[in-house]
Each structure stands twice: as structure tokens, then as C-alpha cells.
Design a protein around this motif. Structure first.
Motif, PDB file in Angstrom:
ATOM      1  N   GLN A   1       0.829  -1.209   0.000  1.00 18.97           N
ATOM      2  CA  GLN A   1       0.000   0.000   0.000  1.00 18.97           C
ATOM      3  C   GLN A   1       0.862   1.258   0.000  1.00 18.97           C
ATOM      4  OE1 GLN A   1      -2.645  -0.507   3.311  1.00 18.97           O
ATOM      5  NE2 GLN A   1      -4.179  -1.590   2.089  1.00 18.97           N
ATOM      6  N   LEU A   2       1.914   1.205   0.813  1.00 22.76           N
ATOM      7  CA  LEU A   2       2.805   2.376   0.909  1.00 22.76           C
ATOM      8  C   LEU A   2       3.484   2.645  -0.433  1.00 22.76           C
ATOM      9  CD1 LEU A   2       3.891   4.438   2.963  1.00 22.76           C
ATOM     10  CD2 LEU A   2       5.799   2.894   3.368  1.00 22.76           C
ATOM     11  N   THR A   3       3.962   1.584  -1.048  1.00 25.31           N
ATOM     12  CA  THR A   3       4.627   1.738  -2.341  1.00 25.31           C
ATOM     13  C   THR A   3       3.660   2.288  -3.386  1.00 25.31           C
ATOM     14  OG1 THR A   3       6.022  -0.138  -1.810  1.00 25.31           O
ATOM     15  CG2 THR A   3       5.932   0.507  -4.113  1.00 25.31           C
ATOM     16  N   ARG A   4       2.416   1.748  -3.360  1.00 21.41           N
ATOM     17  CA  ARG A   4       1.429   2.206  -4.336  1.00 21.41           C
ATOM     18  C   ARG A   4       1.122   3.700  -4.114  1.00 21.41           C
ATOM     19  NH1 ARG A   4      -3.435  -0.964  -3.524  1.00 21.41           N
ATOM     20  NH2 ARG A   4      -2.268  -2.690  -4.374  1.00 21.41           N
ATOM     21  N   ALA A   5       0.959   4.077  -2.833  1.00 23.25           N
ATOM     22  CA  ALA A   5       0.647   5.480  -2.519  1.00 23.25           C
ATOM     23  C   ALA A   5       1.795   6.393  -2.933  1.00 23.25           C
ATOM     24  CB  ALA A   5       0.376   5.629  -1.020  1.00 23.25           C
ATOM     25  N   THR A   6       3.026   5.925  -2.651  1.00 26.39           N
ATOM     26  CA  THR A   6       4.198   6.726  -2.996  1.00 26.39           C
ATOM     27  C   THR A   6       4.307   6.910  -4.504  1.00 26.39           C
ATOM     28  OG1 THR A   6       5.327   5.807  -1.076  1.00 26.39           O
ATOM     29  CG2 THR A   6       6.704   6.898  -2.694  1.00 26.39           C
ATOM     30  N   ARG A   7       4.074   5.795  -5.224  1.00 28.29           N
ATOM     31  CA  ARG A   7       4.172   5.883  -6.685  1.00 28.29           C
ATOM     32  C   ARG A   7       3.066   6.759  -7.275  1.00 28.29           C
ATOM     33  NH1 ARG A   7       5.957  -0.300  -8.119  1.00 28.29           N
ATOM     34  NH2 ARG A   7       8.122  -0.073  -7.449  1.00 28.29           N
ATOM     35  N   THR A   8       1.875   6.658  -6.677  1.00 25.91           N
ATOM     36  CA  THR A   8       0.763   7.488  -7.154  1.00 25.91           C
ATOM     37  C   THR A   8       1.084   8.967  -6.943  1.00 25.91           C
ATOM     38  OG1 THR A   8      -0.761   5.739  -6.522  1.00 25.91           O
ATOM     39  CG2 THR A   8      -1.721   7.910  -6.937  1.00 25.91           C
ATOM     40  N   THR A   9       1.539   9.290  -5.742  1.00 27.18           N
ATOM     41  CA  THR A   9       1.885  10.681  -5.431  1.00 27.18           C
ATOM     42  C   THR A   9       2.995  11.167  -6.345  1.00 27.18           C
ATOM     43  OG1 THR A   9       1.397  10.154  -3.136  1.00 27.18           O
ATOM     44  CG2 THR A   9       2.505  12.233  -3.541  1.00 27.18           C
ATOM     45  N   SER A  10       3.983  10.302  -6.531  1.00 28.54           N
ATOM     46  CA  SER A  10       5.109  10.646  -7.395  1.00 28.54           C
ATOM     47  C   SER A  10       4.643  10.906  -8.819  1.00 28.54           C
ATOM     48  CB  SER A  10       6.118   9.502  -7.366  1.00 28.54           C
ATOM     49  OG  SER A  10       7.185   9.782  -8.214  1.00 28.54           O
ATOM     50  N   ALA A  11       3.726  10.035  -9.303  1.00 26.38           N
ATOM     51  CA  ALA A  11       3.210  10.211 -10.665  1.00 26.38           C
ATOM     52  C   ALA A  11       2.429  11.507 -10.786  1.00 26.38           C
ATOM     53  CB  ALA A  11       2.327   9.027 -11.036  1.00 26.38           C
ATOM     54  N   VAL A  12       1.625  11.812  -9.758  1.00 32.85           N
ATOM     55  CA  VAL A  12       0.847  13.062  -9.775  1.00 32.85           C
ATOM     56  C   VAL A  12       1.792  14.259  -9.816  1.00 32.85           C
ATOM     57  CG1 VAL A  12      -0.687  14.521  -8.406  1.00 32.85           C
ATOM     58  CG2 VAL A  12      -1.176  12.096  -8.628  1.00 32.85           C
ATOM     59  N   LEU A  13       2.787  14.228  -8.930  1.00 31.18           N
ATOM     60  CA  LEU A  13       3.755  15.339  -8.869  1.00 31.18           C
ATOM     61  C   LEU A  13       4.488  15.512 -10.198  1.00 31.18           C
ATOM     62  CD1 LEU A  13       5.639  15.212  -5.454  1.00 31.18           C
ATOM     63  CD2 LEU A  13       4.253  17.043  -6.366  1.00 31.18           C
ATOM     64  N   ASP A  14       4.906  14.386 -10.754  1.00 27.94           N
ATOM     65  CA  ASP A  14       5.701  14.442 -11.984  1.00 27.94           C
ATOM     66  C   ASP A  14       4.886  14.867 -13.193  1.00 27.94           C
ATOM     67  OD1 ASP A  14       7.741  13.686 -10.426  1.00 27.94           O
ATOM     68  OD2 ASP A  14       8.106  11.724 -11.345  1.00 27.94           O
ATOM     69  N   SER A  15       3.580  14.552 -13.162  1.00 30.29           N
ATOM     70  CA  SER A  15       2.791  14.825 -14.357  1.00 30.29           C
ATOM     71  C   SER A  15       2.163  16.204 -14.372  1.00 30.29           C
ATOM     72  CB  SER A  15       1.695  13.761 -14.501  1.00 30.29           C
ATOM     73  OG  SER A  15       0.838  13.844 -13.392  1.00 30.29           O
ATOM     74  N   ILE A  16       2.071  16.890 -13.238  1.00 28.23           N
ATOM     75  CA  ILE A  16       1.420  18.196 -13.270  1.00 28.23           C
ATOM     76  C   ILE A  16       2.358  19.238 -13.874  1.00 28.23           C
ATOM     77  CG2 ILE A  16      -0.185  17.777 -11.387  1.00 28.23           C
ATOM     78  CD1 ILE A  16       1.566  19.281  -9.537  1.00 28.23           C
ATOM     79  N   GLY A  17       1.744  20.192 -14.534  1.00 18.86           N
ATOM     80  CA  GLY A  17       2.525  21.205 -15.261  1.00 18.86           C
ATOM     81  C   GLY A  17       3.139  22.244 -14.357  1.00 18.86           C
ATOM     82  N   ASP A  18       2.593  22.438 -13.179  1.00 17.45           N
ATOM     83  CA  ASP A  18       3.145  23.435 -12.261  1.00 17.45           C
ATOM     84  C   ASP A  18       4.389  22.885 -11.566  1.00 17.45           C
ATOM     85  OD1 ASP A  18       1.200  25.233 -12.862  1.00 17.45           O
ATOM     86  OD2 ASP A  18      -0.075  24.753 -11.151  1.00 17.45           O
ATOM     87  N   GLY A  19       5.303  23.754 -11.284  1.00 14.03           N
ATOM     88  CA  GLY A  19       6.508  23.356 -10.574  1.00 14.03           C
ATOM     89  C   GLY A  19       6.190  23.168  -9.103  1.00 14.03           C
ATOM     90  N   VAL A  20       6.621  22.043  -8.544  1.00  7.06           N
ATOM     91  CA  VAL A  20       6.372  21.783  -7.125  1.00  7.06           C
ATOM     92  C   VAL A  20       7.701  21.551  -6.421  1.00  7.06           C
ATOM     93  CG1 VAL A  20       5.210  20.304  -5.436  1.00  7.06           C
ATOM     94  CG2 VAL A  20       4.140  20.731  -7.647  1.00  7.06           C
ATOM     95  N   LEU A  21       7.913  22.283  -5.349  1.00  6.91           N
ATOM     96  CA  LEU A  21       9.099  22.080  -4.517  1.00  6.91           C
ATOM     97  C   LEU A  21       8.625  21.635  -3.144  1.00  6.91           C
ATOM     98  CD1 LEU A  21      11.075  25.375  -5.333  1.00  6.91           C
ATOM     99  CD2 LEU A  21      11.479  23.108  -6.291  1.00  6.91           C
ATOM    100  N   LEU A  22       9.288  20.612  -2.606  1.00  4.99           N
ATOM    101  CA  LEU A  22       8.998  20.188  -1.239  1.00  4.99           C
ATOM    102  C   LEU A  22      10.183  20.580  -0.376  1.00  4.99           C
ATOM    103  CD1 LEU A  22       7.607  16.577  -1.834  1.00  4.99           C
ATOM    104  CD2 LEU A  22       6.334  18.713  -1.627  1.00  4.99           C
ATOM    105  N   LEU A  23       9.897  21.293   0.697  1.00  6.11           N
ATOM    106  CA  LEU A  23      10.963  21.713   1.591  1.00  6.11           C
ATOM    107  C   LEU A  23      10.858  20.933   2.887  1.00  6.11           C
ATOM    108  CD1 LEU A  23      10.271  24.315  -0.288  1.00  6.11           C
ATOM    109  CD2 LEU A  23      11.696  25.496   1.347  1.00  6.11           C
ATOM    110  N   GLY A  24      11.976  20.452   3.369  1.00  6.64           N
ATOM    111  CA  GLY A  24      12.004  19.704   4.623  1.00  6.64           C
ATOM    112  C   GLY A  24      12.044  20.643   5.813  1.00  6.64           C
ATOM    113  N   SER A  25      12.065  20.038   7.016  1.00  3.91           N
ATOM    114  CA  SER A  25      12.032  20.865   8.221  1.00  3.91           C
ATOM    115  C   SER A  25      13.293  21.709   8.377  1.00  3.91           C
ATOM    116  CB  SER A  25      11.822  19.978   9.453  1.00  3.91           C
ATOM    117  OG  SER A  25      12.817  18.967   9.448  1.00  3.91           O
ATOM    118  N   ASP A  26      14.352  21.389   7.606  1.00  2.00           N
ATOM    119  CA  ASP A  26      15.557  22.233   7.652  1.00  2.00           C
ATOM    120  C   ASP A  26      15.437  23.418   6.697  1.00  2.00           C
ATOM    121  OD1 ASP A  26      15.655  20.944   5.245  1.00  2.00           O
ATOM    122  OD2 ASP A  26      17.746  20.295   5.406  1.00  2.00           O
ATOM    123  N   ARG A  27      14.248  23.588   6.073  1.00  2.85           N
ATOM    124  CA  ARG A  27      13.895  24.711   5.207  1.00  2.85           C
ATOM    125  C   ARG A  27      14.679  24.734   3.891  1.00  2.85           C
ATOM    126  NH1 ARG A  27      11.794  29.777   8.711  1.00  2.85           N
ATOM    127  NH2 ARG A  27      10.800  28.574  10.351  1.00  2.85           N
TER     128      ARG A  27
END
Lengths: 428, 133
Positions: free
Chosen positions: A80-106
Motif C-alpha cells: 500500500q505504501l509503495t502504491r501510494a508513494t508511486r501514485t503521489t510521485s506520478a501526480v507530482l511528476d505529471s502536473i505542469g506546475d513546478g512543485v518544490l517540497l521543503l524539509g524541516s531544515d527549510r
């Protein structure tokens, strides 16, 4: 997200609760198993050797069953975790807008392909670990007015400490000759309400093309308005030359031409100002001005142009304010014209200048034509006569001078009031 | 002051604008010379000093701002320059390059004559005259 990457996020509270429930259920089931099999064993036999053998077998059986259970649960969760991760990854990769994820170290923990492309980075690794100061140096992030955005004012940084989502429009320069206009939104993911952000999601929407079209339209608007001023000037001057010593019939025609020229002139001025307001380039050049003579000039011109109204000026006090003379004249012309247009033919339009406390008050009073009272008639007339544009421009200019614009009406008369701050004279 | 008609140099690339200014000034007794851009204006001034220069701003070859700077550099304040422009807030910029006055387009005929008369006063006979130099 590439395989093997981990989300820079702490375990949410709901997961802890689920783990606790599973562990507790195991504790109960395991205890019941031990208790039940022991009771059963002691009910069947009292032979110590047999009991010892069965205890050992029972232990091994328990270990085996537990191993099977753990395998099944882990397998299911991991899938389930792998499927969720891959789904999220696919969504992120396929959207036209640029997405940056920042960790708690900013710093940037992940960038999707659109972000890598927009920022013209070599690959996502070139962005990973980049903090706000480095990002600022690399991309010269600035506000639309050209001022640099301080790194701690990036929405992706502010949202660590403020409630989100936060949005702004910014300009970035991935290359010296490349300008990127983005609408950027950032939101924080927090494990606990009000707690520190575990991760920040910053979405960059590329609006460069739209902005360029808007800018081109405003430039066209401004250019056209400028270009119209010379022909208007020529027509108006030619009409004035013709009217010198002209017989009454010709004079009527030349007056008509001149009046229409003035209308086009006002429309052009207002459209130009509207364009400046829209593009945020309306500039004021304030100076100390005496209001009385300026209003008198405007009123004299309105009186000369109007063939149906007598425009009067009443000055109750000498008033000096700090204002942009050109914009002030435009505002006064707009209000006087609007009053004359909406006024009943033959009735006067009175402009009165007075002091009200620490403000100058310009009150334009007129008697509305009953035809202008109907909402439909009024609206169509606004469109035809550009009153909507003129009114918006006037209100913006008054506001830019720190003043107020109000309108009040009784059964017979309407008064437009403009109040502007008086000039504070420094003691000599 | 003498009785020779005052000389006004109109610098504008729009022939209709030049024509209408010429008509208005001719009727008031001024002698009008024309130039189509800043470069021609400089040549015209070098040939004969006008009483006043009416200077458009947006022109090919050499624009009005550059021409005004050149005129100031060459002749100082001896030649009055009136900026005739459709630009917003031209007054502030005209001040920067040392122009004497601004006539905003579209202008009134009376306004044009009033400003020109300020630098090229009309004599008692009603015709414009050159200033005593």
C-alpha cells in the motif's frame, strides 16, 4: 519521486494510534492463546514430560504463526505504501506546475520535473538541499515592481512560521536573459495543529505568457492613447482657427467639433490613466498647489464647452494642498463632466471649495435629470459616456492623494464630495 | 525690440500639426520656420536664432529631449524652448533638460498664443516682433 527517496515528513499521530491498536490486539490475542492452550493442556494431562514437550511445540507454533502474521501485515502495508508513494510521485511528476517540497531544515528536499524545467536546473539533484539565500542568489527573486524579495520573505519560508497557504506573484531569472513570472503558493504540512512544519509544499504556476500579453495590451493601450492626442490637437486647433470670425452657422458646427474633441480627449486621458492603474505604473508628482485657481480654470473650461448647463464656482476659503496638478485637473474635469452629463438641462452645476477641519472639500452639486435616476438608463449612459471609467479613475486618484470621494442625494439635488488632506505648513 | 516679425521655430514630424500651428501663428503675425526632427532644428537654429522653439518630443532621427539638451549645451538660455508633447508629466522632465515651458497636447489655440507671446511679445501694431538681443 524517484524510487528510494524518502518523504521528509514525521509519522503522523493517526499512524501511531494504528500501530498502538495493532500491538495491543496482538498482546491480547497472544495472551489469550497462551492462557487457552495452557488450560487445555493441563486439562488433558498432568505428565510433566508431556507438558514440557507440548509447551515447546506450542511456543514454536506461536512463533511460526506470528511470523506468518507479521509477513502478511508487512507485505500488505508495504504494498500500500509503495502504491501510494508511486501514485503521489506520478501526480507530482505529471502536473505542469513546478512543485518544490521543503524539509524541516527549510531547504529543498524534492523538485518535480516541471520545477526543474521552469528553474532551468540541470537535474533535480541540483536543487536538492538548496536553501532560501542560495535560491535568492541563483534566481534573483523579485516582486513585480522590481524590488528583490528577501529570502526570509519567500512564501515557502514564511509559511513555516505563518498560517498558510500564502500566495504572491514573483519574478525569477533562471538565466540572465530569461524572465520567469510565477504565481507561487506555499502551504505547510504539520503533524500537530500549531506545531512546527514537517514539510512545506511550494507550487509555482508559470504566468509569464499571460503577463506578457497583459503588458503588451497595456503598451498598446498607452501607445494608442498617446498617438490619438496629436490628431485630436490638430482637429481641435483647426476648428478654433475656423471659428475665429466665423458666421453663426459655421460657429455652431465648429463648437460641435470642439466639444466632441474634448470628449475624445477626456476619454483618451481616462483610458491612459486606467491603463496605468491596471499596470501599477500610475505615478504621482505631488507639489504644493493652490486649489482655487485650478478649480476656476476647470470650471471656466466646462462652462465654455457646455451648451446646456451653467457651471458655477464658489470659493469659500483659500486652500493649499499637496497634490499632483495634472492628476488633480483630470479628477476635477471628470467630476464636473459627470455632474454636467447627469444634470437636468438648464439647471446649474455648482462647484464649491471650502475647508472642513484639516481637509479641503470640493463639493459638486447638481440637479439630476429624472431620466438618469433609472438604473438601466444610468448604466447605459455610463457605458456610452465613459462615466464608469472616469469614475473609477477619479476614485483611484482621490485615494492615491489620501482623500475620500462620496456622493449624497436628496429628492432634488445630488452632491459629489471630494475631501483631500490640507497642506501642513511648516512654521517658518 | 524691433519691428521685424518674431521668428518661431516649430519642430514636429507631423506635417498636419506643423501646418495648423503655422496657420495660428501666421494669423497672429509671427514668422514661422519648421523642422521635422531635432537634427534639422539644430541646423535651423545655427542658421538663425529664433525667438522661441516649439519642440515636439517623439520624433525620428533625433528626439526632442536630445535636441533640447543640445540646444542648452550650445546656446545656454539664449534660446527659449517650449516642449509641445502628449507625454504625461512632461513638465517634470522638461525641467530636467532645462526647457522653459510646456504645452500639453491637445492644446487650446489661446494657450499656444499666450505661451508664444511670453517669449516673442507682440509689438503695439499687433504684429509679433523679435526680442532685443
Amino acid at each position: 519521486m524517484a524510487r528510494g527517496e524518502t518523504w521528509p515528513i514525521a509519522r503522523p499521530a493517526s499512524e501511531r494510534r494504528l500501530a498502538f491498536v495493532v500491538a495491543f490486539a496482538f498482546l491480547i490475542v497472544g495472551s489469550l492463546w497462551v492462557l487457552f492452550t495452557d488450560v487445555l493442556l493441563y486439562a488433558v494431562t498432568h505428565d510433566r514430560a508431556v507438558i514440557a514437550r507440548f509447551e515447546t511445540a506450542k511456543g514454536w507454533t506461536f512463533v511460526g504463526l506470528t511470523a506468518l502474521l507479521l509477513f502478511a501485515i508487512t507485505m500488505r502495508a508495504a504494498t500500500q505504501l509503495t502504491r501510494a508513494t508511486r501514485t503521489t510521485s506520478a501526480v507530482l511528476d505529471s502536473i505542469g506546475d513546478g512543485v518544490l517540497l521543503l524539509g524541516s531544515d527549510r531547504t529543498i528536499a524534492h523538485a518535480n520535473p516541471a520545477a526543474v524545467r521552469m528553474l532551468q536546473a540541470e537535474n533535480r539533484d541540483a536543487l536538492r538541499g538548496m536553501g532560501a539565500p542560495e535560491f535568492s542568489r541563483r534566481y534573483q527573486v523579485s516582486y513585480p515592481d522590481g524590488h528583490l524579495v528577501p529570502p526570509d520573505q519567500f512564501v515557502s519560508q514564511r509559511v513555516f512560521d505563518e498560517d498558510g497557504p500564502i500566495r504572491y506573484k514573483a519574478l525569477l531569472y533562471p538565466r540572465k536573459d530569461t524572465e520567469l513570472v510565477i504565481s507561487c503558493t506555499a502551504a505547510a504540512v504539520r503533524s500537530a495543529n500549531g506545531g512546527p512544519a514537517d514539510v512545506v509544499v511550494s507550487v509555482m504556476h508559470d504566468i509569464t505568457a499571460t503577463e506578457r500579453m497583459d503588458r503588451l495590451r497595456d503598451e498598446l493601450f498607452t501607445g494608442t492613447a498617446h498617438a490619438l492626442k496629436t490628431p485630436i490637437s490638430v482637429i481641435k486647433s483647426a476648428s478654433q482657427v475656423l471659428s475665429a470670425g466665423a458666421p453663426p452657422d459655421l460657429l455652431k458646427s465648429t463648437t460641435l467639433i470642439e466639444r466632441q474633441c474634448v470628449r475624445i480627449e477626456r476619454l483618451v486621458e481616462n483610458l491612459l490613466a486606467l491603463s496605468r492603474i491596471r499596470s501599477g505604473t500610475l505615478q504621482l508628482h505631488p507639489a504644493c498647489v493652490e486649489l482655487g485657481p485650478i478649480i476656476e480654470d476647470v470650471v471656466n473650461q466646462a462652462r465654455r464647452i457646455s451648451n446646456t448647463h451653467n457651471v458655477l464656482f464658489r470659493q469659500a476659503a483659500d486652500v493649499r494642498i499637496r497634490a499632483d496638478r495634472e492628476r488633480l485637473v483630470m479628477m476635477l474635469r471628470n467630476v464636473t463632466d459627470a455632474a454636467a452629463r447627469a444634470s437636468r438641462p438648464g439647471r446649474p452645476v455648482t462647484v464649491r471649495l471650502d475647508r472642513r477641519g484639516d481637509e479641503a472639500e470640493i463639493a459638486v452639486a447638481f440637479y439630476p435629470d429624472s431620466a438618469h435616476h433609472s438604473a438601466e438608463t444610468s448604466q447605459s449612459d455610463y457605458e456610452f459616456d465613459d462615466l464608469g471609467v472616469g469614475r473609477y479613475v477619479t476614485a483611484t486618484i482621490v485615494e492615491a492623494h489620501g482623500g475620500t470621494l462620496t456622493e449624497e442625494a436628496d429628492d432634488t439635488a445630488t452632491t459629489i464630495r471630494i475631501r483631500l488632506p490640507l497642506l501642513v505648513e511648516s512654521p517658518s | 525690440m524691433n519691428n521685424r516679425a518674431a521668428d518661431v521655430l516649430v519642430v514636429d514630424d507631423d506635417p498636419d500639426m506643423v501646418a495648423i500651428i503655422r496657420i495660428m501663428l501666421d494669423d497672429s503675425g509671427y514668422q514661422v520656420r519648421c523642422a521635422r526632427n531635432g537634427k534639422e532644428a539644430l541646423e535651423s537654429v545655427a542658421e538663425r536664432m529664433p525667438a522661441v522653439v516649439l519642440l515636439d518630443m517623439l520624433m525620428p532621427v533625433m528626439d526632442g529631449w536630445q535636441c533640447a539638451r543640445e540646444l542648452r549645451a550650445r546656446y545656454g538660455r539664449r534660446v527659449p524652448i517650449v516642449v509641445v508633447t502628449a507625454a504625461e508629466h512632461a513638465g517634470a522632465r522638461a525641467e530636467q533638460v532645462g526647457c522653459d515651458d510646456v504645452l500639453a497636447k491637445p492644446f487650446e489655440m489661446a494657450e499656444l498664443l499666450r505661451i508664444v507671446a511670453r517669449y516673442a511679445p507682440r509689438n503695439e501694431s499687433g504684429s509679433a516682433s523679435t526680442r532685443s538681443q
